[in-house]
Motif scaffolding. Sequence first.
Motif, PDB file in Angstrom:
ATOM      1  N   ILE A  19       1.011  -1.184  -0.072  1.00 54.93           N
ATOM      2  CA  ILE A  19       0.107   0.106   0.031  1.00 54.93           C
ATOM      3  C   ILE A  19       0.908   1.234  -0.086  1.00 54.93           C
ATOM      4  N   ILE A  51       0.177   5.316  -0.167  1.00 59.78           N
ATOM      5  CA  ILE A  51      -0.629   6.546  -0.053  1.00 59.78           C
ATOM      6  C   ILE A  51       0.203   7.809  -0.161  1.00 59.78           C
ATOM      7  N   LEU A  53      -8.835   4.571   6.286  1.00 62.30           N
ATOM      8  CA  LEU A  53      -9.096   3.213   5.838  1.00 62.30           C
ATOM      9  C   LEU A  53     -10.152   2.968   4.831  1.00 62.30           C
ATOM     10  N   CYS A 102     -10.881   4.913   2.554  1.00 58.10           N
ATOM     11  CA  CYS A 102     -10.248   5.492   1.195  1.00 58.10           C
ATOM     12  C   CYS A 102      -9.459   4.530   0.610  1.00 58.10           C
ATOM     13  N   ILE A 103      -8.749   3.583   1.642  1.00 57.82           N
ATOM     14  CA  ILE A 103      -7.800   2.504   1.055  1.00 57.82           C
ATOM     15  C   ILE A 103      -8.408   1.712  -0.196  1.00 57.82           C
ATOM     16  N   ASN A 104      -9.715   1.182   0.412  1.00 60.16           N
ATOM     17  CA  ASN A 104     -10.365   0.202  -0.334  1.00 60.16           C
ATOM     18  C   ASN A 104     -11.785   0.783  -1.043  1.00 60.16           C
ATOM     19  N   ILE A 123      -3.521   6.508  -4.418  1.00 61.39           N
ATOM     20  CA  ILE A 123      -3.417   5.316  -3.433  1.00 61.39           C
ATOM     21  C   ILE A 123      -3.065   4.310  -4.282  1.00 61.39           C
ATOM     22  N   VAL A 166      -2.577   0.078  -4.100  1.00 56.73           N
ATOM     23  CA  VAL A 166      -2.871  -1.191  -3.422  1.00 56.73           C
ATOM     24  C   VAL A 166      -2.395  -2.127  -4.427  1.00 56.73           C
ATOM     25  N   VAL A 215      -6.139   3.034  -7.031  1.00 59.08           N
ATOM     26  CA  VAL A 215      -7.362   3.174  -6.322  1.00 59.08           C
ATOM     27  C   VAL A 215      -8.284   4.231  -6.821  1.00 59.08           C
ATOM     28  N   VAL A 232      -8.321  -6.582  -0.778  1.00 61.88           N
ATOM     29  CA  VAL A 232      -8.373  -5.650   0.624  1.00 61.88           C
ATOM     30  C   VAL A 232      -9.670  -6.028   1.228  1.00 61.88           C
ATOM     31  N   LEU A 255      -8.099  -4.523   6.532  1.00 61.95           N
ATOM     32  CA  LEU A 255      -8.521  -3.270   7.343  1.00 61.95           C
ATOM     33  C   LEU A 255      -9.080  -3.488   8.572  1.00 61.95           C
TER      34      LEU A 255
END
Length: 250
Positions: free
Chosen positions: A10, A12, A52, A54-56, A66, A68, A73, A89, A169
């Motif tokens: 990951i 960011i 969190l 935003c990550i997925n 971002i 991954v 993303v 994720v 996450l």
Amino acid sequence: MTKSTIDPIIEISNIRKSFGSVHVLNGISMAVKPGSVVCIIGPSGSGKSTLLRCINALVPIDAGTIRVGEFQVEKLHTEKQLVPLRHKVSMVFQQYNLFPHRTVLENIVMAPVKVLGQNRAEVEKRALELLGKVKLSGKEKAYPGQLSGGQQQRVAIARALAMQPQVILFDEVTAALDPEMVKEVLNVIRDLASEGMTCVLVTHEMRFAEEVADEVYFTDRGVIVEHGPPGQMFKNPKDERFREFLSKVL
């Protein structure tokens, strides 16, 4: 190859997110290595849970990037584009989000079968193994309402694992639990971490973060104030805001 020489799974870079006039993330950057455990701590309202999400891609970002694995993303917009990301994720929430009218087994197998199109018999076999992993063997025919909060949260973790993710996450997964149930959920996460699962946790459990994390990030008002290995972070905090925060929670 050590963790330090492996490319992050990951990455960011300078992400920003506002809800109306409220600036929630104000230029956050971080990197997570495969197989590492990253804990994000900080006061309520500092943007941890939004980060969190935003990550997925549950929440779209306003600026920044971002990555991954192979996925960029912020460039994924349709459900078809998002399915492979959600395969990679998984996320476990503070509220368990189990379907109350479906059994434990059904809750676990639904997404792999319906979203990923996997074979039901194979997924059910995997689900039963996962229930063993989270110490809930024999509960597959129970309904969520028949379980304690700690048991429901462990079902939610098994459900996340059923997607066979590379990253999980955890968003304050013990916050809604009674104190005696917190330990059983943290033990499952501890086991996952020891097996090499990449874990990113938003948590208020400082002692747990100190014990299991490879890296700890302290956020306040949408920025990362300080980060580093837990030994350094908890024993020798440099920033005044972080020192003040620790004095209140430890």
